[in-house]
Design an enzyme around this catalytic site. Structure first.
Site, PDB file in Angstrom:
ATOM      1  N   TRP A 325       6.540 -28.539 -21.353  1.00 30.04           N
ATOM      2  CA  TRP A 325       5.250 -28.946 -20.780  1.00 30.04           C
ATOM      3  C   TRP A 325       4.218 -29.141 -21.902  1.00 30.04           C
ATOM      4  CZ3 TRP A 325       0.483 -26.593 -21.125  1.00 30.04           C
ATOM      5  CH2 TRP A 325      -0.517 -27.051 -20.276  1.00 30.04           C
ATOM      6  N   HIS A 326       4.334 -28.300 -22.953  1.00 31.97           N
ATOM      7  CA  HIS A 326       3.344 -28.367 -24.027  1.00 31.97           C
ATOM      8  C   HIS A 326       3.431 -29.645 -24.830  1.00 31.97           C
ATOM      9  CE1 HIS A 326       2.977 -24.057 -23.189  1.00 31.97           C
ATOM     10  NE2 HIS A 326       1.773 -24.189 -23.681  1.00 31.97           N
ATOM     11  N   GLY A 327       4.606 -30.192 -24.961  1.00 31.80           N
ATOM     12  CA  GLY A 327       4.677 -31.416 -25.749  1.00 31.80           C
ATOM     13  C   GLY A 327       6.082 -31.906 -25.949  1.00 31.80           C
ATOM     14  N   PHE A 481      -2.090 -31.353 -24.977  1.00 29.48           N
ATOM     15  CA  PHE A 481      -1.029 -31.115 -24.001  1.00 29.48           C
ATOM     16  C   PHE A 481      -1.393 -31.716 -22.656  1.00 29.48           C
ATOM     17  CE2 PHE A 481      -0.716 -27.095 -26.714  1.00 29.48           C
ATOM     18  CZ  PHE A 481       0.013 -27.770 -27.668  1.00 29.48           C
TER      19      PHE A 481
END
Lengths: 481, 329
Positions: A325-327, A481
């Site tokens: 999800w962060h990247g 993000f």
């Protein structure tokens, strides 16, 4: 628009006065003010982003109604799939397209058949992961019959785009936030005053602590191959504090700011670096995302009540997803994987809920055992953060390998260590204040509550530190993000 | 609005009133306090006609060249972290105040070719804008507040530091000497040389993005100076090995090709390269790349002698046939 900018210092009072000024005209007028100001706030980055958020909001508003209205389960599911497909499709396109293309190319080249797929240069809309998850929770909750769809488009649009939490959370649930856009809001003086204090503390954590650490962290990570273990350990510690100061600082400003409008956002950080084990850490760090994954992924997959292999798989799934999800980078995925490895033994031994209270709840200082637990938890999270910060897995590996080797302090180390004093001083100051306030909702909620003069002098001191260490308009890490 | 909102607003106003007051006081004091920037501006406006030799460049020239040794009418407009683009802006802005200018000395060093003020020390741009009144010193993209407030533009730290220097009697750190140059008294120790050598070399090699722009502009500026019959002298000031050893071969290559281009583009200019410093011992340095007071006097004498040896019509007298790294022995 950034919270740590002069523009925002002007924007906020104007919106505040307009919002409460139109109160006699009713709830609708207040929602119009919030919607317009949120779109101005978001459009400040790039007006083109507004189309995307408006599209995403209207789509979920419509689909929510369709899910609710559909009589048979198949149709309901179909509408949910449309919502998931479009929202996640947009997210995948803007955020992950190039990552997938590169990974596919790399995979083919492993078999000796290089494949040249071209990526597309997308501008990543700020905060897309945050508002996508927020609107997704709306559709899923309607599908699960937890909430009814909104019949008021204006309040729904205002809910999705509410500017304090739009670009970096907390990721709110429709069931918690949407009703607040539909009920009359009354100004609460003590809430507003405490919200203002929370904003000052958040700004201090971002501008003074995180940005000061950032300069040194960048230097250390850029020269990691020439530095000794002492500097590299310092780099890992400072990055852990930087990301905490940056993100929890943002959350404090967002929550404090929302309170000025009579809106309560969920708590996102609960002093995570005072955790005694990794399970406690994950109950205290980025709470809105952790609980989102718990409620919408982990529990539907069976959670911890399934068979042992399933529990293990579920744990890895949510941590790896959380990393992803962060990247779009393998470093984030590995960061998630590593945290799953930390967490799993506690879960399997049923020791994941050992520490549900605040550390040193009835004493002034933690016991030696508690202190050791806090330090060891911090150490393993700092180790994982190295993957989060590194450009790629290879850099992270070399960083850790070098960190574990004893070297003589080089001239480069001496130069870095000589510059570290202000950052270390600010980190220690922040840590001490938050330890004192560990039972409260934010760092300065009840600090010096008995002495007004000292309390105000302390606030002025914080404002001075914010001004002194301010280094222009630096973005928040989580915006990417 | 109900009474609670009015109470909240009044509380916020009362709380922030002292903050605003302090900001206003700091802004007024900082704008009116004399420092190198305002002094140099005043000097050029009031006494510019008396200047015939202008020294430009960064801290290497600011601390390393003593104008009074060169001649009585020399003045230093060099400043720490000043890049060549800012040098050009100074020449352009104050050209009418300098009718008798006949020599311009440009300092060429790793940092002057590579770094811009923007990257090196952003706060200085604010000082060029507000105290030296240099047009376009602040980019147009800056916010309204930054363009109209020294404090918002430069930040609190440099403003407070200048106050601290003034109050603690360390005025030489915020204020130049009457001839526009700066002064370092102390001699370097080995540990200072080691640390500063690494720090400065790393900082100076950080950003090479503006090198092409700088070199192209330099040619234009030199052309216009030559048209006005002003002699242009490029000088690379001495540095120690403690600094040079951290300059990568890649950077050296870039500098050499940049210097080669500068000299090929401007054949009527003089280039004196003292970068490899074979004449000044370490006791003449205050750190790895800056001369101290004695070093500045000694180096300025050497520079003067060399300048005297060059006939006015001679072009590129110090370029050796096989390259640019010709030493002044």
């Amino acid at each position: 628009m950034l919270f740590n900018s002069i523009e925002f210092c002007l924007f906020l009072p104007i919106v505040f006065l307009l919002f409460w000024g139109v109160k006699p005209a009713g709830l609708k007028a207040q929602n119009w003010v919030l919607l317009a100001s949120s779109y101005v706030f978001y459009g400040w980055w790039d007006v083109r982003f507004l189309g995307l958020i408006a599209f995403s909001s209207i789509l979920d508003f419509t689909i929510g109604k369709q899910i609710f209205a559909a009589e048979d389960q198949r149709k309901r599911k179909l509408w949910l799939i449309v919502s998931l497909g479009v929202n996640l499709g947009l997210l995948a396109t803007f955020k992950y397209y190039n990552f997938f293309i590169e990974s596919i190319s790399d995979a083919f080249s492993l078999f000796g058949d290089p494949m040249h797929l071209s990526g597309i240069e997308f501008i990543l809309p700020v905060g897309i992961s945050f508002y996508t998850f927020q609107t997704l929770s709306y559709s899923i909750d309607i599908y699960n019959k937890k909430i009814e769809p909104s019949d008021d488009l204006l309040s729904f649009l205002a809910f999705v785009s509410f500017f304090p939490q739009l670009v970096a959370g907390p990721i709110e649930r429709a069931s918690q936030l949407l009703p607040q856009f539909k009920t009359e809001r009354n100004f609460n003086l003590s809430e507003a005053i405490d919200g203002s204090k929370q904003m000052i503390w958040g700004l201090f954590k971002k501008v003074a602590v995180a940005d000061t650490c950032a300069t040194l962290v960048n230097e250390i990570f850029n020269q990691s191959e020439s530095l000794s273990s002492v500097s590299l350990v310092l780099g890992a510690i400072l990055f852990s504090i930087q990301i905490y100061g940056d993100f929890s600082g943002y959350s404090d400003i967002a929550i404090g700011c929302a309170r000025l409008f009579g809106i309560n956002l969920m708590r996102n950080f609960a002093f995570p670096y005072l955790s005694r084990d990794i399970a406690e850490f994950w109950r205290r760090w980025h709470i809105s995302l952790s609980t989102w994954f718990r409620d919408y992924v982990y529990i539907p997959l069976g959670g911890s009540r399934a068979s042992l292999p399933r529990v293990v798989a579920n744990t890895f799934i949510i941590f790896v997803l959380s990393g992803f999800w962060h990247g779009a980078n393998w470093t984030f995925i590995f960061w998630g994987f590593l945290n799953a490895l930390y967490f799993l033994p506690l879960l399997l031994l049923k020791r994941n809920r050992l520490h549900t209270n605040v550390v040193a709840e009835n004493t002034l200082l933690p016991s030696i055992k508690e202190a050791a637990q806090i330090i060891s938890t911090f150490a393993i999270t700092a180790l994982a953060w190295i993957f989060f910060r590194a450009e790629n897995l290879s850099q992270a590996y070399h960083y850790i390998a070098r960190m574990c080797t004893v070297h003589k302090l080089s001239i480069i180390d001496q130069s870095i260590l000589a510059k570290a004093a202000p950052a270390i001083g600010l980190c220690v100051f922040m840590y001490c204040i938050e330890f004192i306030q560990r039972k409260e909702n934010h760092g300065i909620e009840s600090l010096f509550s008995k002495n007004k003069v000292i309390r105000h002098l302390f606030y002025y001191f914080l404002i001075f530190l914010i001004g002194y260490f301010s280094n222009g308009k630096t973005e928040f890490i989580y915006f990417q993000f | 609005m109900n009474n609670f909102i009015l109470r909240y607003i009044s509380k916020v106003v009362v709380f922030f009133a002292p903050v605003f007051l302090v900001i206003i006081l700091l802004e007024i004091t900082a704008r009116n306090m004399e420092d190198s920037f305002s002094f140099k501006h005043k000097f050029l406006i009031e006494k510019g006609t008396s200047i015939n030799t202008l020294i430009l460049g960064n801290s290497h020239a600011y601390y390393g060249i003593e104008p009074s040794i060169l001649n009585d009418s020399a003045f230093s407009m060099a400043m720490p972290s000043q890049d060549l683009l800012t040098d050009f802006k100074i020449l352009e802005s104050f050209s009418t105040s300098l009718p008798n200018l006949n020599t311009v000395i440009f300092n060429l060093s790793v940092s002057s070719l590579f770094l811009s003020v923007e990257n090196e020390a952003r706060w200085r741009k604010a000082y060029y804008h507000f105290k030296m009144h240099l047009p376009d010193a602040l980019p147009s993209s800056e916010s309204f507040f930054s363009r109209n407030s020294l404090l918002f533009s430069a930040g609190l730290k440099p403003v407070l530091k200048s106050f601290q220097y003034k109050l603690s009697g360390q005025n030489q750190k915020a204020m130049c000497l009457p001839k526009g140059n700066g002064l370092y008294f102390q001699e370097a120790t080995i540990s200072i040389l080691e640390r500063t050598g690494f720090d400065a070399a790393t900082r100076h090699q950080k950003d090479t993005s503006e090198m092409t722009t700088i070199i192209n502009q330099l040619s234009l500026v030199v052309d216009s100076l030559i048209q006005k019959k002003i002699r242009v002298v490029f000088v690379s000031t001495p540095v120690t090995d403690y600094y040079s050893k951290w300059i990568s071969s890649q950077t050296s290559l870039k500098i050499n090709s940049a210097l080669e281009k500068i000299i090929t583009d401007n054949p009527s200019c003089i280039y004196l390269n003292y970068r490899d410093n074979l004449r000044l011992p370490i006791l003449f340095f205050t750190d790895a790349d800056h001369l101290n007071n004695n070093g500045s006097l000694e180096f300025s004498r050497i520079l003067l002698e060399d300048l005297k040896k060059i006939p006015p019509s001679n072009s590129n007298p110090r370029i050796s046939p096989n390259g640019l790294m010709h030493q002044q022995r």
